[in-house]
Design an enzyme around this catalytic site. Structure first.
Site, PDB file in Angstrom:
ATOM      1  N   LYS A 111       0.806  -1.231   0.000  1.00 51.52           N
ATOM      2  CA  LYS A 111       0.000   0.000   0.000  1.00 51.52           C
ATOM      3  C   LYS A 111       0.836   1.276   0.000  1.00 51.52           C
ATOM      4  O   LYS A 111       0.337   2.347  -0.324  1.00 51.52           O
ATOM      5  CB  LYS A 111      -0.966  -0.010   1.193  1.00 51.52           C
ATOM      6  CG  LYS A 111      -2.036  -1.080   1.024  1.00 51.52           C
ATOM      7  CD  LYS A 111      -3.290  -0.776   1.783  1.00 51.52           C
ATOM      8  CE  LYS A 111      -4.236  -1.921   1.671  1.00 51.52           C
ATOM      9  NZ  LYS A 111      -5.367  -1.892   0.907  1.00 51.52           N
ATOM     10  N   LYS A 192      -5.053  -9.356  -6.186  1.00 50.97           N
ATOM     11  CA  LYS A 192      -6.357  -9.628  -5.566  1.00 50.97           C
ATOM     12  C   LYS A 192      -7.387  -8.535  -5.868  1.00 50.97           C
ATOM     13  O   LYS A 192      -7.027  -7.380  -6.106  1.00 50.97           O
ATOM     14  CB  LYS A 192      -6.209  -9.840  -4.057  1.00 50.97           C
ATOM     15  CG  LYS A 192      -6.030  -8.591  -3.245  1.00 50.97           C
ATOM     16  CD  LYS A 192      -6.338  -8.837  -1.767  1.00 50.97           C
ATOM     17  CE  LYS A 192      -6.394  -7.505  -1.061  1.00 50.97           C
ATOM     18  NZ  LYS A 192      -7.425  -7.334  -0.109  1.00 50.97           N
ATOM     19  N   LYS A 195     -11.516  -3.288  -3.155  1.00 53.67           N
ATOM     20  CA  LYS A 195     -12.578  -2.285  -3.334  1.00 53.67           C
ATOM     21  C   LYS A 195     -12.039  -0.899  -3.668  1.00 53.67           C
ATOM     22  O   LYS A 195     -12.772  -0.031  -4.121  1.00 53.67           O
ATOM     23  CB  LYS A 195     -13.519  -2.242  -2.121  1.00 53.67           C
ATOM     24  CG  LYS A 195     -12.866  -1.947  -0.782  1.00 53.67           C
ATOM     25  CD  LYS A 195     -13.911  -1.934   0.320  1.00 53.67           C
ATOM     26  CE  LYS A 195     -13.687  -2.980   1.377  1.00 53.67           C
ATOM     27  NZ  LYS A 195     -12.429  -2.896   2.104  1.00 53.67           N
TER      28      LYS A 195
HETATM   29  N1  AQP Z   1      -9.907 -10.400  -2.996  1.00 56.66           N
HETATM   30  C1  AQP Z   1     -10.210 -10.950  -1.838  1.00 56.66           C
HETATM   31  N2  AQP Z   1     -10.485 -12.275  -1.753  1.00 56.66           N
HETATM   32  C2  AQP Z   1     -10.798 -12.852  -0.575  1.00 56.66           C
HETATM   33  N3  AQP Z   1     -10.866 -12.155   0.593  1.00 56.66           N
HETATM   34  C3  AQP Z   1     -10.621 -10.845   0.562  1.00 56.66           C
HETATM   35  N4  AQP Z   1     -10.610  -9.883   1.504  1.00 56.66           N
HETATM   36  C4  AQP Z   1     -10.303  -8.700   0.941  1.00 56.66           C
HETATM   37  N5  AQP Z   1     -10.104  -8.848  -0.375  1.00 56.66           N
HETATM   38  C5  AQP Z   1     -10.285 -10.161  -0.644  1.00 56.66           C
HETATM   39  C6  AQP Z   1     -10.924 -10.116   2.893  1.00 56.66           C
HETATM   40  O1  AQP Z   1     -11.993  -9.263   3.252  1.00 56.66           O
HETATM   41  C7  AQP Z   1     -11.837  -8.890   4.615  1.00 56.66           C
HETATM   42  C8  AQP Z   1     -12.019  -7.410   4.790  1.00 56.66           C
HETATM   43  O2  AQP Z   1     -11.025  -6.732   4.106  1.00 56.66           O
HETATM   44  P1  AQP Z   1     -10.715  -5.226   4.433  1.00 56.66           P
HETATM   45  O3  AQP Z   1     -11.624  -4.357   3.705  1.00 56.66           O
HETATM   46  O4  AQP Z   1     -10.678  -4.992   5.888  1.00 56.66           O
HETATM   47  O5  AQP Z   1      -9.227  -5.079   3.937  1.00 56.66           O
HETATM   48  P2  AQP Z   1      -8.535  -5.489   2.614  1.00 56.66           P
HETATM   49  O6  AQP Z   1      -8.047  -6.883   2.721  1.00 56.66           O
HETATM   50  O7  AQP Z   1      -7.479  -4.450   2.370  1.00 56.66           O
HETATM   51  O8  AQP Z   1      -9.692  -5.425   1.513  1.00 56.66           O
HETATM   52  P3  AQP Z   1      -9.751  -4.565   0.172  1.00 56.66           P
HETATM   53  O9  AQP Z   1     -11.041  -4.841  -0.485  1.00 56.66           O
HETATM   54  O10 AQP Z   1      -8.497  -4.819  -0.609  1.00 56.66           O
HETATM   55  O11 AQP Z   1      -9.794  -3.122   0.747  1.00 56.66           O
HETATM   56  P4  AQP Z   1      -8.899  -1.870   0.348  1.00 56.66           P
HETATM   57  O12 AQP Z   1      -9.040  -1.737  -1.127  1.00 56.66           O
HETATM   58  O13 AQP Z   1      -9.470  -0.711   1.107  1.00 56.66           O
HETATM   59  O14 AQP Z   1      -7.501  -2.177   0.805  1.00 56.66           O
HETATM   60  C9  AQP Z   1     -10.475  -9.385   5.085  1.00 56.66           C
HETATM   61  O15 AQP Z   1     -10.665 -10.582   5.823  1.00 56.66           O
HETATM   62  C10 AQP Z   1      -9.776  -9.681   3.804  1.00 56.66           C
HETATM   63  O16 AQP Z   1      -8.812 -10.701   3.953  1.00 56.66           O
END
Ligand code: AQP
Length: 328
Positions: A111, A192, A195
């Protein structure tokens, strides 16, 4: 019965990745365990985010939690910033953590890559996450693959605290499903689904309309081979679609491969899109009933009260252990 804690950041509308990798498991686990499911808004401000957008995302995520099947009678659903102990314990654990171990976190490295200014919050994010988990003596933490390293750090911090002061924290274990723990981007299936991806074609949100879902799946990157076969290394795009389809429609990957033998990607993709639409349709319907309702506020108020009680008790123990008390 074990205690569970998990959360999702309201940085945008939750994706199919968040749903398959986390939320679906939250629902399954709530029946047998004492579950705390949090909207971790304090984690969202580790990157720049508009205040109104954050407020809207927080409410939307709460509504999506419930619309996806989280039951406030079974699980405690609450907003992280409303329970002040999270930030307080987060600071105490930050003081216990080393720069080196935080620098090793791959999510931080990913990040912060290419950024001119890296916020200190992004760096200490894992200590706040450790606080979220340890406040509730959570034994199980259902997460996607990307969060495993943070749970390991949480265990190290808990261990360090317990041996430096006295036995205060339980050791949490990550719960990572064998399938669906890493749903990939539709446009770059080597990374991956996120969002906050700058290209919205890379992800499907839980509120996407059917037409948009069909369009995004139709344009999902595959390969030129034209064979529907699971091979993560050589066919990451097709494998990702197969995994999504299999998990949502509850059909094994082998059965899907057999079903689409001799078909082209067009037919396969159209069916993947319909499986996603069928899963999301009832969730979206319930979401729109909840989003502006008083019912949602009542659920979150009750969740806050319950979480606050448990978290404040733990915080007092930690303060005593560390000597954060006036001598009388
Ligand atoms: N692509 C994914 N596949 C499976 N699991 C996923 N998680 C996130 N992306 C995937 C799981 O969702 C939970 C919540 O995630 P988060 O929003 O707290 O953080 P993150 O992992 O950083 O998710 P994003 O969507 O990638 O958010 P941004 O874009 O804001 O960084 C966690 O259990 C995560 O493992």
């Amino acid at each position: 019965m074990k205690t569970i804690f998990s959360g999702i950041k309201p940085t945008g509308t939750v994706t199919l990745g968040n749903y398959i990798g986390a939320m679906k498991h939250f629902v399954n686990l709530q029946d047998e365990h004492d579950a705390y499911y949090c909207i971790v808004d304090l984690h969202s401000i580790t990157v720049e985010i508009d205040r109104v957008e954050l407020m809207n995302n927080t409410r939307a995520l709460a509504a999506l939690y419930i619309a996806s099947g989280l039951d406030p009678e079974k699980a405690t659903i609450f907003v992280q910033s409303e329970v002040k102990a999270h930030a307080q314990l987060g600071w105490m654990l930050t003081c216990l953590a080393g720069m080196g171990e935080l620098e090793r976190m791959t999510q931080y490295k990913d990040k912060s890559q290419g950024k001119e200014r890296i916020g200190a919050g992004l760096f200490v994010y894992p200590t706040l996450m450790a606080s979220d988990i340890l406040l509730y003596d959570a034994e199980l933490v259902p997460v996607g693959e990307d969060q495993k390293q943070h749970i390991e750090l949480t265990r190290d911090l808990a261990q360090r605290f317990n041996s430096r002061y006295y036995e205060t924290f339980k050791m949490p274990e990550p719960v990572i499903a064998e399938t669906g723990a890493r749903i990939m981007s539709l446009t770059t299936p080597e990374k991956k689904m996120s969002k906050t991806d700058t290209n919205p074609k890379g992800y499907i949100t839980m509120l996407d309309e059917p037409a948009s879902i069909r369009k995004k799946i139709k344009s999902a990157v595959t390969d030129s081979e034209g064979i529907v076969k699971f091979d993560r290394e050589n066919k990451p795009g097709v494998s990702n679609l197969l995994e999504i389809y299999s998990l949502l429609a509850d059909i094994s990957i082998a059965d899907l491969e057999a079903k689409y033998e001799g078909s082209n990607y067009g037919v396969f993709k159209a069916d993947v899109a319909e499986a996603i639409i069928a899963e999301l349709e009832p969730i979206q319907k319930r979401y729109y009933e909840l989003i502006d309702s008083e019912e949602l506020d009542i659920i979150l108020d009750q969740g806050r009260e319950k979480a606050d009680l448990v978290a404040s008790r733990k915080l007092t123990k930690v303060e005593k252990a560390m000597g954060l008390q006036r001598k009388r």
